[in-house]
Design a protein around this motif. Structure first.
Motif: not given
Length: 339
Positions: A289-308
């Motif tokens: 999730v973290i890797r692809e959110a950075q590399t596979d979204t054309n730079g449009r995913c700005r981060g990942v928050f883990y809930w609790e």
């Protein structure tokens, strides 16, 4: 990601350098009041936020805030106290307005007791006054939230039945717009987020966000929840990898359609201390999730928050610490370097 020689473009590199890893820590105050002491993987006692930042590269926290909660849990004063702790560590803040006296999610969006019986126009004023009050308290204490989330998982609207998306779509959008304006009044530069669940379900986002836009609602960023565990509970035929794939596609779709950035503001994976392979699988999925959110979204995913993540196993299965208040293998995904 650029296909030319496999390198990232300068824009992609800049986007990744500002990619946020964070944690919702709304339970932390209560845990500390009950005497929970947190430890790192070597068993050394550590302050929880410091551990998350220094060992797991988390640069931000997310805190929910309720209107008039029983006992004061998740009220504006608890928010302020945690925000000051985060600021001292140089961490950014996301404020998650539930606009309820307790939990708000797709199954429940209760009107605060103090707002009961009010008209739609008065309810918008109530919502704005609450938003301004909470954010002004932060401002007066030197806190500037980087993001403000207006409503929590509002797939079906908020402030039911008045703001139910199917019964009163224009009023739902009106509440979102009123909250947006209130946040901008206190902090003009803050990023205002609209947050829906089931990040893998494109049809939900098209339906909900189209309604918001058609009726004059506003947002700067779309927040998504991504929980393969819960998605598979509802649809056992799905698998975690297909859910993650669909979420990444939806991030690209939403960002292009609505012209905005996206963030995964909630995610979580199962902790099962009797079966270490479960945590290793969670680590694998979160790393992806973290890797692809950075590399596979054309730079449009700005981060990942883990809930609790600091939750201990028991009533809630998707934290990332064990019963000794130590990080499990899941947390290693935040510092994972595999490609």
């Amino acid at each position: 990601m650029s296909l030319i020689l496999g390198y990232l473009t300068s824009n992609e590199m800049a986007a990744q350098s500002d990619f946020v890893k964070g944690a919702d820590v709304g339970f932390l105050t209560g845990q500390e009041k009950h005497g929970v002491k947190f430890h790192d993987r070597k068993g050394r006692e550590r302050e929880c936020l410091e551990l998350l930042k220094n060992d797991y590269q988390m640069s931000a926290i997310r805190m929910r805030v309720w209107v008039n909660p029983r006992g004061g849990s998740c009220d504006k004063n608890e928010l302020l106290a945690m925000a000051l702790r985060a600021k001292a560590l140089g961490m950014d803040l996301m404020v998650d307005f539930h606009y309820s006296d307790t939990w708000a999610d797709p199954a429940k969006q209760g009107i605060p007791a103090a707002w009961q019986g009010h008209s739609y126009e008065q309810m918008k004023l109530d919502l704005q006054a609450h938003t301004i009050d909470v954010l002004t308290l932060l401002k007066q204490n030197g806190i500037t939230p980087r993001w403000v989330q207006v409503g929590n998982e509002t797939a079906n609207g908020l402030l039911w039945p008045m703001g139910h998306i199917e019964k009163n779509p224009s009023q739902y959008a009106g509440f979102i717009g009123a909250a947006y304006d209130a946040a901008k009044k206190v902090f003009p530069e803050t990023i205002v987020i609209i947050h829906l669940d089931r990040g893998h379900k494109q049809s939900l986002y098209d339906w909900n966000l189209d309604i918001v836009k058609q009726h004059g609602g506003k947002f700067d960023m779309v927040g998504m929840s991504l929980y393969p565990y819960w998605a598979r509970k509802d649809h056992p035929e799905l698998n975690a990898d297909s859910i993650i794939t669909d979420c990444m596609r939806n991030i690209c779709h939403v960002s292009q359609k609505y012209g905005c950035d996206v963030m995964i503001v909630e995610t979580g994976f199962e902790v099962d201390e009797q079966h270490p392979e479960v945590m290793e699988e969670g680590r694998r999925q979160l790393t992806r999730v973290i890797r692809e959110a950075q590399t596979d979204t054309n730079g449009r995913c700005r981060g990942v928050f883990y809930w609790e993540p600091q939750c201990l196993p028991g009533g809630y299965r998707l934290g990332a610490f064990n019963s000794k208040a130590m990080p499990t293998a899941i947390m290693e995904a935040f510092v994972e370097t595999k490609k």
